[in-house]
Enzyme design. Structure first.
Site, PDB file in Angstrom:
ATOM      1  N   GLU A 250      -6.861  -6.332  -5.409  1.00  0.00           N
ATOM      2  CA  GLU A 250      -7.106  -5.547  -4.681  1.00  0.00           C
ATOM      3  C   GLU A 250      -5.737  -4.863  -3.871  1.00  0.00           C
ATOM      4  OE1 GLU A 250      -9.795  -3.810  -4.461  1.00  0.00           O
ATOM      5  OE2 GLU A 250     -11.464  -5.129  -5.065  1.00  0.00           O
ATOM      6  N   GLU A 385       3.080   4.592  -0.817  1.00  0.00           N
ATOM      7  CA  GLU A 385       2.455   3.941   0.359  1.00  0.00           C
ATOM      8  C   GLU A 385       3.319   3.755   1.373  1.00  0.00           C
ATOM      9  OE1 GLU A 385       0.361   0.280  -0.028  1.00  0.00           O
ATOM     10  OE2 GLU A 385      -1.502   1.214   0.961  1.00  0.00           O
TER      11      GLU A 385
HETATM   12  P1  NAD Z   1       1.983  -8.098   0.722  1.00  0.00           P
HETATM   13  O1  NAD Z   1       1.687  -7.909  -0.866  1.00  0.00           O
HETATM   14  O2  NAD Z   1       3.243  -8.151   1.176  1.00  0.00           O
HETATM   15  O3  NAD Z   1       1.318  -9.564   0.866  1.00  0.00           O
HETATM   16  C1  NAD Z   1       0.023  -9.840   0.795  1.00  0.00           C
HETATM   17  C2  NAD Z   1      -0.092 -11.556   0.565  1.00  0.00           C
HETATM   18  O4  NAD Z   1       0.580 -11.951  -0.589  1.00  0.00           O
HETATM   19  C3  NAD Z   1       0.417 -12.160   1.837  1.00  0.00           C
HETATM   20  O5  NAD Z   1      -0.457 -13.171   2.191  1.00  0.00           O
HETATM   21  C4  NAD Z   1       1.774 -12.721   1.300  1.00  0.00           C
HETATM   22  O6  NAD Z   1       2.258 -13.739   1.967  1.00  0.00           O
HETATM   23  C5  NAD Z   1       1.484 -13.051  -0.221  1.00  0.00           C
HETATM   24  N1  NAD Z   1       2.666 -13.035  -1.008  1.00  0.00           N
HETATM   25  C6  NAD Z   1       3.738 -12.345  -0.972  1.00  0.00           C
HETATM   26  N2  NAD Z   1       4.797 -12.655  -1.962  1.00  0.00           N
HETATM   27  C7  NAD Z   1       3.819 -13.354  -2.906  1.00  0.00           C
HETATM   28  C8  NAD Z   1       4.235 -14.186  -3.977  1.00  0.00           C
HETATM   29  N3  NAD Z   1       5.155 -13.998  -4.871  1.00  0.00           N
HETATM   30  N4  NAD Z   1       3.306 -14.729  -4.707  1.00  0.00           N
HETATM   31  C9  NAD Z   1       1.990 -14.871  -4.118  1.00  0.00           C
HETATM   32  N5  NAD Z   1       1.596 -14.603  -2.910  1.00  0.00           N
HETATM   33  C10 NAD Z   1       2.741 -13.662  -2.317  1.00  0.00           C
HETATM   34  O7  NAD Z   1       1.032  -7.081   1.314  1.00  0.00           O
HETATM   35  P2  NAD Z   1       0.765  -6.969   3.048  1.00  0.00           P
HETATM   36  O8  NAD Z   1       2.129  -6.278   3.706  1.00  0.00           O
HETATM   37  O9  NAD Z   1       0.335  -8.184   3.563  1.00  0.00           O
HETATM   38  O10 NAD Z   1      -0.536  -6.003   2.915  1.00  0.00           O
HETATM   39  C11 NAD Z   1      -0.271  -4.556   2.836  1.00  0.00           C
HETATM   40  C12 NAD Z   1      -0.829  -4.235   1.670  1.00  0.00           C
HETATM   41  O11 NAD Z   1      -2.262  -4.798   1.132  1.00  0.00           O
HETATM   42  C13 NAD Z   1      -0.774  -2.656   1.321  1.00  0.00           C
HETATM   43  O12 NAD Z   1      -0.213  -2.346   0.111  1.00  0.00           O
HETATM   44  C14 NAD Z   1      -2.228  -2.574   1.670  1.00  0.00           C
HETATM   45  O13 NAD Z   1      -2.687  -1.295   0.784  1.00  0.00           O
HETATM   46  C15 NAD Z   1      -2.749  -3.471   0.772  1.00  0.00           C
HETATM   47  N6  NAD Z   1      -4.280  -3.678   1.037  1.00  0.00           N
HETATM   48  C16 NAD Z   1      -5.113  -3.387   0.091  1.00  0.00           C
HETATM   49  C17 NAD Z   1      -6.474  -3.519   0.334  1.00  0.00           C
HETATM   50  C18 NAD Z   1      -7.573  -3.086  -0.696  1.00  0.00           C
HETATM   51  O14 NAD Z   1      -8.591  -3.626  -0.440  1.00  0.00           O
HETATM   52  N7  NAD Z   1      -7.061  -2.575  -1.997  1.00  0.00           N
HETATM   53  C19 NAD Z   1      -6.918  -3.883   1.624  1.00  0.00           C
HETATM   54  C20 NAD Z   1      -5.925  -4.341   2.469  1.00  0.00           C
HETATM   55  C21 NAD Z   1      -4.556  -4.049   2.256  1.00  0.00           C
END
Ligand code: NAD
Length: 494
Positions: A250, A385
């Site tokens: 997601e 975004e």
């Molecule tokens: P992010 O992608 O930076 O991080 C998400 C998670 O992934 C965190 O727990 C992070 O520590 C982990 N992560 C980072 N690098 C990784 C790797 N190499 N391997 C595995 N895990 C890793 O996102 P964020 O800043 O925490 O959240 C914001 C984003 O989330 C926005 O793009 C938003 O649109 C999206 N989001 C989507 C939904 C949905 O349902 N579509 C809901 C909420 C947020």
């Protein structure tokens, strides 16, 4: 003394193997240390996965209604702690208190709803081709599920993953976002209190590279459920591909709120305001683009800018505050960068556009609600975004034009239309390529019993919530029972 929290592995609260820790600070006031959390690594992930693997042996065969009874107790426990959890969430994440209460409520609703699945989890029974034969399909649990969550819905999103996984009979290792471990920890503690057996749920706190990456490639993890940015989602999908590991993604959004010339303008302004600036614009479903019919442009823009300019920005704990801080310094810098890009691209700043860092806001990550006019659909601020309180207004000639602009981004999460014309509403619903669609209501606000997720670069075809979530966490098994006792002739089918 700051409170110090640990990982939860095999039913025990334990420090990280390295002993390393990280302070978590309040985004509304960086001098306020929320608590100290483990900074874990691959060893902690390995221990958690081993515990979850062992626990799967007994949890998978516990009758689903019994598993559900435990989950139902967890829902009651979260409800009892709702106010405390919401306050901690505002302190660690920044969203205003009433939104934090909504986030906790979402976790309560999901837990009650999914506990009910323990007595449903419907498969199919169907006529068989041969006499004295019975045919049916059932859902089977898959194994250890790795869950990686973002910071913007710190309790709701962990609940959307953990509860359907558990009710199906899987075990779990949760890695929450670095900025919001406390809300995830509260949720896991409630599951422990409710009686989830040792090893069934594990919590490993740490960074993406140190904890997320080893979890994603661990050979004993059968499913990865990830919510976060499209960029990291791509890395996760690639890591899962070599072992054909099931992966549920997601990801990001660039959602559109369409306002037609026959819209109730006050209603549309209200939707744009809360869709754009609620949670400081940090929702995956945020209405970051308003596609506005030229004939409605004057009135809508005037009222929208007027109301956005009056929003009170501040500490989300204060009841009079409308918009809290953004999550961290990197996010603030990203917003500032995009506002500069918008100006360079020729968009017109109608309000906002500045960091707020004086008086009571001096120690937090605050940014003004910002609206750009004269935005062309292909500008970067209209395509990428931003994930902050920045809304782009794009003018359109008619409904077809609005839909074309709406669909012109790589994402496909949520869209909304404001119109009094039922024909326009249905055409937009049919033609917008998104997983969620609203009529005369903003792009935000989901209910737990309907599927949640997006098309195109927002998702990979799976959904959270609703019975659809069970598809992520269960494997279909088709079963044929022959009760004839007769020898079968070769049937020529597989
Ligand atoms: P992010 O992608 O930076 O991080 C998400 C998670 O992934 C965190 O727990 C992070 O520590 C982990 N992560 C980072 N690098 C990784 C790797 N190499 N391997 C595995 N895990 C890793 O996102 P964020 O800043 O925490 O959240 C914001 C984003 O989330 C926005 O793009 C938003 O649109 C999206 N989001 C989507 C939904 C949905 O349902 N579509 C809901 C909420 C947020």
């Amino acid at each position: 003394m700051n409170a110090t929290y640990h990982n939860f592995i095999n039913g025990q609260w334990v420090p990280s193997s390295s002993g390393r820790t990280r302070e978590n600070r309040n985004p509304a006031n960086r001098n306020d240390v929320v608590a100290v959390f483990p900074h874990s690594d691959e060893r902690d992930v390995n221990a958690a996965v081993a515990a979850a693997k062992e626990a799967f042996r007994s949890w998978r065969v516990m009758p689903a209604p019994k598993r559900a009874e435990i989950l139902f107790r967890a829902a009651e426990c979260i409800a009892a702690h709702k106010e405390e959890f919401a306050r901690d969430m505002t302190r660690e994440m920044g969203k205003v208190l009433k939104e934090a209460r909504g986030d906790v409520q979402e976790a309560i609703d999901m837990t009650y709803y999914m506990a009910g699945e323990g007595r449903r989890m419907f498969g199919q029974t169907t006529p068989a081709e041969l006499p004295d034969k019975f045919a049916m399909s059932v859902r089977s649990p898959i194994g250890v599920c790795g869950m990686i969550t973002p910071w913007n819905f710190p309790m709701a999103i962990p609940s959307w993953k953990l509860i359907p996984a558990l009710v199906c009979g899987n075990t779990a290792v949760l890695k929450p976002a670095e900025d919001t471990p406390l809300s995830a920890l509260h949720f896991v503690r409630v599951l422990e209190e409710a009686g989830v057996p040792q090893g069934v749920v594990n919590l490993v706190i740490g960074s993406g590279p140190d904890v997320g990456a080893p979890l994603v490639k661990h050979s004993d993890v059968a499913v990865i459920s990830f919510t976060g940015s499209t960029e990291v989602g791509g890395i996760v999908a690639e890591a899962c591909a070599p072992a054909f590991r099931r992966v549920h993604l997601e990801m990001g959004g660039k959602n559109v709120l369409i306002v037609m010339d026959d819209a109730n303008i006050d209603l549309a302004v209200d939707g744009a305001l809360w869709g754009g600036f609620g949670t400081s614009g940090q929702r995956c479903t945020a209405a970051s683009r308003v596609v506005l019919h030229k004939k409605a442009a004057g009135e809508f823009t005037r009222k929208f800018v007027e109301r956005a300019s009056k929003l009170k920005v501040g500490d989300g704990m204060e009841p009079s505050v409308d918009v809290g801080p953004v999550i961290n310094e990197a996010q603030l810098e990203r917003i500032q960068r995009y506002v500069r890009i918008g100006q360079e691209e020729g968009a017109r700043l109608l309000c906002g556009g500045k960091r707020l860092d004086s008086g009571p806001l001096k120690d937090g990550w605050f940014y003004e609600p910002t609206i750009f006019g004269d935005v062309a659909p292909n500008m970067r601020i209209a395509q990428e975004e931003i994930f902050g309180p920045v809304v782009s207004i794009i003018l359109c000639d008619d409904l077809d034009h609005a839909i074309e602009i709406g669909n012109s981004v790589q994402y496909g999460l949520s869209a909304a239309i404001y119109t009094q014309d039922v024909n326009r509403a249905f055409r937009a619903m049919r033609d917008m390529v998104t997983g969620i669609f609203y009529v005369n209501s903003s792009t935000i606000g989901a209910e737990v019993h309907l599927p949640f997720g997006g098309a195109k670069a927002t998702g990979n075809g799976h959904r959270e919530a609703g019975a659809a979530a069970l598809d992520v966490f269960s494997e279909w098994k088709s079963i044929y029972v022959d009760y004839s006792g007769r020898l079968q002739k070769a049937q020529g089918i597989e």
